[in-house]
Design a protein around this motif. Sequence first.
Motif, PDB file in Angstrom:
ATOM      1  N   PRO A 239       0.781  -1.281  -0.025  1.00  0.00           N
ATOM      2  CA  PRO A 239      -0.052   0.009   0.074  1.00  0.00           C
ATOM      3  C   PRO A 239       0.952   1.075  -0.003  1.00  0.00           C
ATOM      4  O   PRO A 239       0.191   2.381  -0.616  1.00  0.00           O
ATOM      5  N   VAL A 240       2.032   1.342   0.680  1.00  0.00           N
ATOM      6  CA  VAL A 240       2.885   2.410   0.599  1.00  0.00           C
ATOM      7  C   VAL A 240       3.289   2.735  -0.869  1.00  0.00           C
ATOM      8  O   VAL A 240       3.195   3.798  -1.273  1.00  0.00           O
ATOM      9  N   ALA A 241       3.953   1.939  -1.352  1.00  0.00           N
ATOM     10  CA  ALA A 241       4.500   1.946  -2.788  1.00  0.00           C
ATOM     11  C   ALA A 241       3.393   2.252  -3.811  1.00  0.00           C
ATOM     12  O   ALA A 241       3.786   2.758  -4.726  1.00  0.00           O
ATOM     13  N   ARG A 242       2.239   1.941  -3.334  1.00  0.00           N
ATOM     14  CA  ARG A 242       0.854   1.978  -4.408  1.00  0.00           C
ATOM     15  C   ARG A 242       0.488   3.494  -4.381  1.00  0.00           C
ATOM     16  O   ARG A 242      -0.578   3.903  -4.733  1.00  0.00           O
ATOM     17  N   GLY A 243       0.747   3.932  -3.061  1.00  0.00           N
ATOM     18  CA  GLY A 243       0.035   5.224  -2.590  1.00  0.00           C
ATOM     19  C   GLY A 243      -1.378   5.025  -2.047  1.00  0.00           C
ATOM     20  O   GLY A 243      -2.202   6.002  -2.036  1.00  0.00           O
ATOM     21  N   ASP A 244      -1.606   3.836  -1.530  1.00  0.00           N
ATOM     22  CA  ASP A 244      -3.225   3.618  -0.816  1.00  0.00           C
ATOM     23  C   ASP A 244      -3.328   4.230   0.495  1.00  0.00           C
ATOM     24  O   ASP A 244      -3.055   3.562   1.691  1.00  0.00           O
ATOM     25  N   THR A 245      -3.584   5.405   0.651  1.00  0.00           N
ATOM     26  CA  THR A 245      -3.601   5.934   2.004  1.00  0.00           C
ATOM     27  C   THR A 245      -4.762   5.360   2.908  1.00  0.00           C
ATOM     28  O   THR A 245      -4.471   5.453   4.132  1.00  0.00           O
ATOM     29  N   GLY A 246      -5.750   5.090   2.299  1.00  0.00           N
ATOM     30  CA  GLY A 246      -6.928   4.428   3.142  1.00  0.00           C
ATOM     31  C   GLY A 246      -6.144   3.127   3.889  1.00  0.00           C
ATOM     32  O   GLY A 246      -6.568   2.936   4.964  1.00  0.00           O
ATOM     33  N   THR A 247      -5.473   2.498   3.149  1.00  0.00           N
ATOM     34  CA  THR A 247      -4.974   1.018   3.680  1.00  0.00           C
ATOM     35  C   THR A 247      -4.118   1.435   4.837  1.00  0.00           C
ATOM     36  O   THR A 247      -4.038   0.713   5.854  1.00  0.00           O
ATOM     37  N   VAL A 248      -3.371   2.358   4.403  1.00  0.00           N
ATOM     38  CA  VAL A 248      -2.080   2.787   5.593  1.00  0.00           C
ATOM     39  C   VAL A 248      -2.866   3.303   6.760  1.00  0.00           C
ATOM     40  O   VAL A 248      -2.398   3.088   7.847  1.00  0.00           O
TER      41      VAL A 248
END
Length: 302
Positions: A239-248
Amino acid sequence: MGQAVNRPARLAVGVVSAGRVGSVLGAALARAGHTVVAASGVSDASVRRAERLLPGVPLRPPDEVVSSADLVLLALPDDVLAPMVAGLARAGAFRQGQIVVHTCGAHGIDVLRPAVDAGALPLALHPVMTFTGAPEDLQRLDSCTVGVTAADGDDAAWNVGEALTVEMGAEPVRLPAAARPLYHAALSHGANHLATLVADCVELLRRGGVGEPERLLAPLLSAALDNALRHGDRALTGPVARGDTGTVDTHLRVLAERAPELLPAYTALAGRTATRAHRAGLLGQDDAAAITELLDDGREGQ
């Protein structure tokens, strides 16, 4: 295997001390045809290791071990090495023509100065592997490298260090003395902190009710390590490398509730992942900024 090197003459080896590293390297030198004439070790574990890996080798005080040896192997913890060398020098244990080797990754050969002043040849040989002190470590030596450091400009000393490494079954890698502190920091950051990270992951899964978490993690982490070594930052996923802020954000909240002691490590590593992913072109500027802001908010709430 590395470049061809001349084999040292058969040597009388003294091991200080018969810990996990010393006992295995002593056994490797014996396997190569050298004679381990004495070792030091006082703990029950050291005595048992010596009996298993160095059968028939007498256990003696360190100064007696050193004075009886042509090749002295100082397999000691980093902080113990310097005072031990100084003490052995005061006792007159070192002599002209000895080879004195230490196995610490963080030190070069300067720590062996008291032995050099007595006429010894100093070497630093650091095996890049973890040791259990079991016989299986001898086989693992055959697939590991050893960081070799000798005096600048002393080709004969470098050749001796490389030859001893090859005889023990490992591959020598020349390492300038000035590089050793950063070299050791890198190895420790990778190997030691990886073990901590894996143990934390196992513990989190157990808290979540997952049975046999090691079986769950083994293929995932093995593949991640292999990909990282093969492809570097291009292997970054998640999620960090994908930019998934919701998951982070969900990760930060659940860790704050269930494992707050791990939150600082998670935010620090996630921040490094975001930086590396952005630098590799995997994470855009806006997404990187959003992840960084979210992690900063998480740190402030710790």
